[in-house]
Design a protein around this motif. Sequence first.
Motif, short mmCIF file in Angstrom:
data_model
loop_
_atom_site.label_atom_id
_atom_site.label_comp_id
_atom_site.label_asym_id
_atom_site.label_seq_id
_atom_site.Cartn_x
_atom_site.Cartn_y
_atom_site.Cartn_z
N UNK A 260 0.85 -1.19 0.00
CA UNK A 260 0.00 0.00 0.00
C UNK A 260 0.88 1.24 0.00
N UNK A 261 0.26 2.40 -0.18
CA UNK A 261 0.99 3.66 -0.28
C UNK A 261 0.77 4.48 0.99
N UNK A 271 4.34 0.27 1.77
CA UNK A 271 4.34 -0.43 3.04
C UNK A 271 3.41 -1.63 3.00
N UNK A 272 3.66 -2.54 3.94
CA UNK A 272 2.77 -3.67 4.13
C UNK A 272 2.70 -3.99 5.61
N UNK A 273 1.58 -4.53 6.04
CA UNK A 273 1.36 -4.84 7.44
C UNK A 273 2.09 -6.11 7.81
N UNK A 274 2.70 -6.11 8.99
CA UNK A 274 3.41 -7.30 9.48
C UNK A 274 2.78 -7.75 10.79
N UNK A 275 2.95 -9.00 11.11
CA UNK A 275 2.41 -9.52 12.36
C UNK A 275 0.94 -9.88 12.29
N UNK A 284 8.09 -0.59 6.05
CA UNK A 284 8.04 0.50 5.09
C UNK A 284 9.31 0.58 4.25
N UNK A 285 9.12 1.02 3.02
CA UNK A 285 10.22 1.42 2.15
C UNK A 285 9.97 2.87 1.76
N UNK A 286 11.04 3.68 1.74
CA UNK A 286 10.90 5.07 1.34
C UNK A 286 11.58 5.29 0.00
#
Length: 289
Positions: A260-261, A271-275, A284-286
């Motif tokens: 997602x953005x 980004x993507x949700x973890x856990x 997250x990646x920037x």
Amino acid sequence: MRQEKRSYGRVLVVSTLVGCLEVALAAVVALLYVQTQPPPYARSGHAEAAGALVALTPLVGFVSFLLSLVFVLPAVALADLLSRGLGGRTAWWSAPPVVAALLAAPVLVFATYNDAETGDTLVFWASATASLSLGVVFALPRGEGLLRQVVLWGTVVVAGTGLLGALALAVGLLPAYEPPRLGPQAMAGSWIDQTGNTLVFTPDGRVTASGVGGRSQVDYPGDPAPSCSGSGTWVYESGRDVWTQQVRVDVPGCAWPVWSVGGTAREPRIQQEIGGRGSGRLYRLRKVS
């Protein structure tokens, strides 16, 4: 004219109520402020935050009562002594210095024990003095209907702040946070996580991964955080609005969900949700400038 006898029981009730209203007002302002900032958790986290505040209400009431008992009640008694020396005139202006004096010793002990910075200690002392002084000022009057007036006007202030804030968000006076609209052109380039791993997108739909993870080490006790490297393809999907835009990355051997953005127009993130779903933790990646 003979002054009505002070009811210190009513002082405790009024001061406790003022403390609870102050916390409620602070919570409303904080929730409004959060709406204008990139969230550190999923968009749905706001409902959970509101639920947590409701669950903490009994604790807030107990702490407010305890602070009223230890600081406000003595401050009101000292203000009464000062008032008698002034011919019976209510010395409401004495609340801040009296409360500050009562707070000085415990704040100093706490700051020394925790090796707190001088600036932080002074800010906390001033904030606590202002908050508790309000309880003193509102509890000093002796007329009938004081509790009813505090409940009425306190509720009006808290509810009015929430309504005005919501209206300001709705009409744009307060800029509500939205993820930036990226598009395929903005996706091209290098995206990096906090440890230096990268995804490199090219305009022709190719992507190269170098050590990119997507799940957290704490989700798999005893196992290293999984990471992935390789080459593959990517597709940007605009979605129905900025909240639903996403990026699908297909690299053989890398089982990633869609990205997602997030972030801002100046500092975009994918980004993507973890856990697990609803955990509120994001990987997250920037975008590299």
